[in-house]
Scaffold this motif. Structure first.
Motif, PDB file in Angstrom:
ATOM      1  N   THR A   1       2.572  -4.786  -6.420  1.00 31.33           N
ATOM      2  CA  THR A   1       2.219  -3.743  -6.064  1.00 31.33           C
ATOM      3  C   THR A   1       1.682  -2.890  -7.121  1.00 31.33           C
ATOM      4  OG1 THR A   1       3.550  -3.580  -3.673  1.00 31.33           O
ATOM      5  CG2 THR A   1       2.957  -1.308  -5.249  1.00 31.33           C
ATOM      6  N   THR A   2       2.481  -2.931  -8.244  1.00 36.60           N
ATOM      7  CA  THR A   2       2.190  -2.408  -9.526  1.00 36.60           C
ATOM      8  C   THR A   2       0.956  -2.595 -10.044  1.00 36.60           C
ATOM      9  OG1 THR A   2       4.523  -2.344 -10.172  1.00 36.60           O
ATOM     10  CG2 THR A   2       3.073  -1.889 -11.880  1.00 36.60           C
ATOM     11  N   LEU A   3       0.429  -4.134  -9.790  1.00 38.31           N
ATOM     12  CA  LEU A   3      -0.739  -4.499 -10.365  1.00 38.31           C
ATOM     13  C   LEU A   3      -1.904  -4.039  -9.462  1.00 38.31           C
ATOM     14  CD1 LEU A   3      -2.902  -6.589 -11.691  1.00 38.31           C
ATOM     15  CD2 LEU A   3      -2.125  -8.263 -10.179  1.00 38.31           C
ATOM     16  N   LEU A   4      -1.693  -3.913  -8.102  1.00 43.70           N
ATOM     17  CA  LEU A   4      -2.800  -3.447  -7.305  1.00 43.70           C
ATOM     18  C   LEU A   4      -2.932  -2.022  -7.561  1.00 43.70           C
ATOM     19  CD1 LEU A   4      -1.725  -5.329  -3.839  1.00 43.70           C
ATOM     20  CD2 LEU A   4      -3.561  -5.820  -5.517  1.00 43.70           C
ATOM     21  N   ARG A   5      -1.858  -1.208  -7.626  1.00 44.50           N
ATOM     22  CA  ARG A   5      -1.965   0.366  -7.810  1.00 44.50           C
ATOM     23  C   ARG A   5      -2.793   0.484  -9.198  1.00 44.50           C
ATOM     24  NH1 ARG A   5       0.777   4.030  -5.898  1.00 44.50           N
ATOM     25  NH2 ARG A   5       1.253   5.058  -7.866  1.00 44.50           N
ATOM     26  N   SER A   6      -2.680  -0.149 -10.352  1.00 45.92           N
ATOM     27  CA  SER A   6      -3.112  -0.217 -11.357  1.00 45.92           C
ATOM     28  C   SER A   6      -4.839  -0.407 -11.468  1.00 45.92           C
ATOM     29  CB  SER A   6      -2.822  -1.095 -12.391  1.00 45.92           C
ATOM     30  OG  SER A   6      -1.343  -0.734 -12.840  1.00 45.92           O
ATOM     31  N   ILE A   7      -5.085  -1.488 -10.779  1.00 45.37           N
ATOM     32  CA  ILE A   7      -6.387  -1.786 -10.367  1.00 45.37           C
ATOM     33  C   ILE A   7      -7.104  -0.752  -9.576  1.00 45.37           C
ATOM     34  CG2 ILE A   7      -8.021  -3.393  -9.101  1.00 45.37           C
ATOM     35  CD1 ILE A   7      -6.215  -5.431 -10.161  1.00 45.37           C
ATOM     36  N   ALA A   8      -6.459   0.000  -8.631  1.00 44.72           N
ATOM     37  CA  ALA A   8      -6.964   0.969  -7.794  1.00 44.72           C
ATOM     38  C   ALA A   8      -7.076   2.266  -8.599  1.00 44.72           C
ATOM     39  CB  ALA A   8      -6.381   1.089  -6.583  1.00 44.72           C
ATOM     40  N   GLY A   9      -6.522   2.228  -9.877  1.00 38.53           N
ATOM     41  CA  GLY A   9      -6.747   3.611 -10.661  1.00 38.53           C
ATOM     42  C   GLY A   9      -5.565   4.509 -10.270  1.00 38.53           C
ATOM     43  N   LEU A  10      -4.666   4.271  -9.773  1.00 40.08           N
ATOM     44  CA  LEU A  10      -3.292   5.020  -9.485  1.00 40.08           C
ATOM     45  C   LEU A  10      -2.384   5.161 -10.778  1.00 40.08           C
ATOM     46  CD1 LEU A  10      -2.833   4.458  -5.854  1.00 40.08           C
ATOM     47  CD2 LEU A  10      -3.994   6.175  -6.922  1.00 40.08           C
ATOM     48  N   GLN A  11      -2.161   4.022 -11.535  1.00 40.96           N
ATOM     49  CA  GLN A  11      -1.338   3.954 -12.565  1.00 40.96           C
ATOM     50  C   GLN A  11      -2.053   3.397 -13.745  1.00 40.96           C
ATOM     51  OE1 GLN A  11       1.894   1.991 -10.443  1.00 40.96           O
ATOM     52  NE2 GLN A  11       2.299   1.436 -12.495  1.00 40.96           N
TER      53      GLN A  11
ATOM     54  N   ARG B   1     -17.224   0.360   0.256  1.00 43.47           N
ATOM     55  CA  ARG B   1     -16.958  -0.233  -0.810  1.00 43.47           C
ATOM     56  C   ARG B   1     -16.991  -1.735  -1.037  1.00 43.47           C
ATOM     57  NH1 ARG B   1     -13.354   4.343  -4.399  1.00 43.47           N
ATOM     58  NH2 ARG B   1     -15.310   6.022  -4.384  1.00 43.47           N
ATOM     59  N   PRO B   2     -17.224  -2.307  -2.182  1.00 45.33           N
ATOM     60  CA  PRO B   2     -17.178  -3.787  -2.080  1.00 45.33           C
ATOM     61  C   PRO B   2     -16.148  -4.358  -2.347  1.00 45.33           C
ATOM     62  CG  PRO B   2     -18.270  -3.205  -4.238  1.00 45.33           C
ATOM     63  CD  PRO B   2     -17.920  -1.723  -3.191  1.00 45.33           C
ATOM     64  N   LEU B   3     -15.034  -3.703  -3.101  1.00 45.50           N
ATOM     65  CA  LEU B   3     -13.850  -4.589  -3.416  1.00 45.50           C
ATOM     66  C   LEU B   3     -12.694  -3.759  -2.750  1.00 45.50           C
ATOM     67  CD1 LEU B   3     -12.167  -6.369  -5.276  1.00 45.50           C
ATOM     68  CD2 LEU B   3     -12.299  -4.563  -7.231  1.00 45.50           C
ATOM     69  N   TRP B   4     -11.885  -4.566  -1.968  1.00 44.07           N
ATOM     70  CA  TRP B   4     -10.838  -4.375  -1.172  1.00 44.07           C
ATOM     71  C   TRP B   4      -9.318  -4.816  -1.965  1.00 44.07           C
ATOM     72  CZ3 TRP B   4     -11.955  -5.900   4.635  1.00 44.07           C
ATOM     73  CH2 TRP B   4     -12.997  -5.202   5.423  1.00 44.07           C
ATOM     74  N   VAL B   5      -8.768  -3.897  -2.314  1.00 45.66           N
ATOM     75  CA  VAL B   5      -7.384  -4.082  -2.880  1.00 45.66           C
ATOM     76  C   VAL B   5      -6.300  -3.815  -1.853  1.00 45.66           C
ATOM     77  CG1 VAL B   5      -6.206  -3.223  -4.832  1.00 45.66           C
ATOM     78  CG2 VAL B   5      -8.470  -3.657  -4.958  1.00 45.66           C
ATOM     79  N   LEU B   6      -5.546  -4.759  -1.407  1.00 47.37           N
ATOM     80  CA  LEU B   6      -4.887  -4.661  -0.027  1.00 47.37           C
ATOM     81  C   LEU B   6      -3.438  -5.301  -0.426  1.00 47.37           C
ATOM     82  CD1 LEU B   6      -7.450  -6.195   2.317  1.00 47.37           C
ATOM     83  CD2 LEU B   6      -7.204  -3.876   1.684  1.00 47.37           C
ATOM     84  N   ASP B   7      -2.437  -4.190  -0.114  1.00 49.78           N
ATOM     85  CA  ASP B   7      -0.934  -4.524  -0.290  1.00 49.78           C
ATOM     86  C   ASP B   7      -0.278  -4.630   1.033  1.00 49.78           C
ATOM     87  OD1 ASP B   7       1.497  -4.963  -1.601  1.00 49.78           O
ATOM     88  OD2 ASP B   7       1.736  -2.707  -2.399  1.00 49.78           O
ATOM     89  N   GLU B   8       0.092  -6.224   1.161  1.00 46.44           N
ATOM     90  CA  GLU B   8       0.567  -6.341   2.681  1.00 46.44           C
ATOM     91  C   GLU B   8      -0.230  -5.768   3.824  1.00 46.44           C
ATOM     92  OE1 GLU B   8       2.631  -8.889   2.706  1.00 46.44           O
ATOM     93  OE2 GLU B   8       3.440  -8.915   0.655  1.00 46.44           O
ATOM     94  N   PRO B   9      -1.364  -6.169   3.834  1.00 49.01           N
ATOM     95  CA  PRO B   9      -2.103  -5.453   5.017  1.00 49.01           C
ATOM     96  C   PRO B   9      -1.801  -5.793   6.462  1.00 49.01           C
ATOM     97  CG  PRO B   9      -3.552  -7.145   4.038  1.00 49.01           C
ATOM     98  CD  PRO B   9      -2.321  -7.105   3.069  1.00 49.01           C
ATOM     99  N   THR B  10      -0.889  -6.691   6.566  1.00 51.26           N
ATOM    100  CA  THR B  10      -0.836  -7.248   8.039  1.00 51.26           C
ATOM    101  C   THR B  10       0.656  -6.779   8.460  1.00 51.26           C
ATOM    102  OG1 THR B  10       0.034  -9.357   7.174  1.00 51.26           O
ATOM    103  CG2 THR B  10      -1.970  -9.084   7.877  1.00 51.26           C
ATOM    104  N   ILE B  11       1.282  -5.873   7.775  1.00 53.81           N
ATOM    105  CA  ILE B  11       2.725  -5.269   8.125  1.00 53.81           C
ATOM    106  C   ILE B  11       2.442  -4.440   9.552  1.00 53.81           C
ATOM    107  CG2 ILE B  11       4.479  -3.538   7.705  1.00 53.81           C
ATOM    108  CD1 ILE B  11       4.237  -4.042   4.764  1.00 53.81           C
ATOM    109  N   SER B  12       3.157  -4.943  10.505  1.00 52.20           N
ATOM    110  CA  SER B  12       3.157  -4.132  11.755  1.00 52.20           C
ATOM    111  C   SER B  12       2.243  -4.938  12.893  1.00 52.20           C
ATOM    112  CB  SER B  12       2.991  -2.674  11.807  1.00 52.20           C
ATOM    113  OG  SER B  12       4.067  -2.087  10.814  1.00 52.20           O
ATOM    114  N   LEU B  13       1.393  -5.928  12.329  1.00 53.01           N
ATOM    115  CA  LEU B  13       0.391  -6.457  13.125  1.00 53.01           C
ATOM    116  C   LEU B  13       0.852  -7.659  13.836  1.00 53.01           C
ATOM    117  CD1 LEU B  13      -2.901  -6.396  10.886  1.00 53.01           C
ATOM    118  CD2 LEU B  13      -2.169  -4.647  12.183  1.00 53.01           C
ATOM    119  N   ASP B  14       0.528  -7.690  15.035  1.00 55.04           N
ATOM    120  CA  ASP B  14       0.710  -8.852  15.859  1.00 55.04           C
ATOM    121  C   ASP B  14      -0.419  -9.970  15.732  1.00 55.04           C
ATOM    122  OD1 ASP B  14      -1.377  -8.010  17.291  1.00 55.04           O
ATOM    123  OD2 ASP B  14      -0.440  -7.235  19.147  1.00 55.04           O
TER     124      ASP B  14
END
Length: 205
Positions: free
Chosen positions: A42-52, A135-148
């Motif tokens: 999650t820390t890596l994804l947040r950094s790539i997304a520009g959040l930290q 946007r062409p670059l999807w940065v996704l953190d556990e995207p399937t949570i809660s999905l059947d």
């Protein structure tokens, strides 16, 4: 090149968690991040997304290319499904929300308030926002949570279509999405115990 990360060192709460990490993504490519809970995905994804910001190293190519989706669905409870998508479409300068409704089978819920949806329905709507960003670059953190199972299949189909259009995706997930993707285990890049302890000590100086 869609994304390049060189010799990145990242911290969480001032304590280094990853060090010396490099990766690259080209159009049409998906990269799956693996590693135990707390390893720093999650820390890596947040950094790539520009959040930290990283402690050191370089991230190239992200900037305004990234659409980020994490555990929070980012929905406005008192807006309907279509109103939520239209809101995000305006934010990102797009207009047509129909492909998003189609991809995540949301037409039957179009007039429902987001706050009245089930957890899985909210997740589908949250992921549908990706399609209205343009946007062409999807940065996704556990995207399937809660999905059947059926909703996971919808997401995987949307992801394959995104890659086929020349998009790219960086995804932290523990499940098999049934897509062609490279896998990066971040475990070897975890900061050493000595590094973490040194940083913790310095925080109290």
């Amino acid at each position: 090149m869609m994304l390049r990360v060189d010799d990145l060192t990242l911290a969480r709460g001032g304590v280094p968690v990853l060090t010396g990490l490099s990766l690259a993504l080209v159009p049409g490519q998906a990269l799956i991040l693996r590693g135990p809970n707390g390893a720093g995905k999650t820390t890596l994804l947040r950094s790539i997304a520009g959040l930290q910001p990283p402690l050191s190293g370089r991230i190239e190519g992200a900037q305004d290319r990234v659409a980020y989706a994490a555990h929070a669905d980012g929905l406005k409870a008192m807006l309907s499904v279509t109103e939520n998508l239209a809101f995000w479409a305006r934010i990102f300068g797009t207009s047509d929300i129909t492909p998003a409704l189609d991809a995540f089978d949301l037409h039957g819920l179009a007039d429902r308030l987001a706050g009245t949806l089930s957890a899985g329905q909210k997740r589908r709507l949250g992921l549908a926002r990706l399609l209205v960003t343009g946007r062409p670059l999807w940065v996704l953190d556990e995207p399937t949570i809660s999905l059947d199972t059926g909703a996971v299949a919808l997401f995987a189909a949307a992801l394959r279509a995104h890659l086929a259009r020349g998009g790219a995706a960086l995804i932290a997930t523990h499940i098999d999405l049934g897509i062609e993707a490279q896998v990066l285990d971040i475990t070897p890049f975890r900061a050493s115990a000595a590094t973490r302890a040194g940083a913790s000590d310095e925080a109290f100086l």
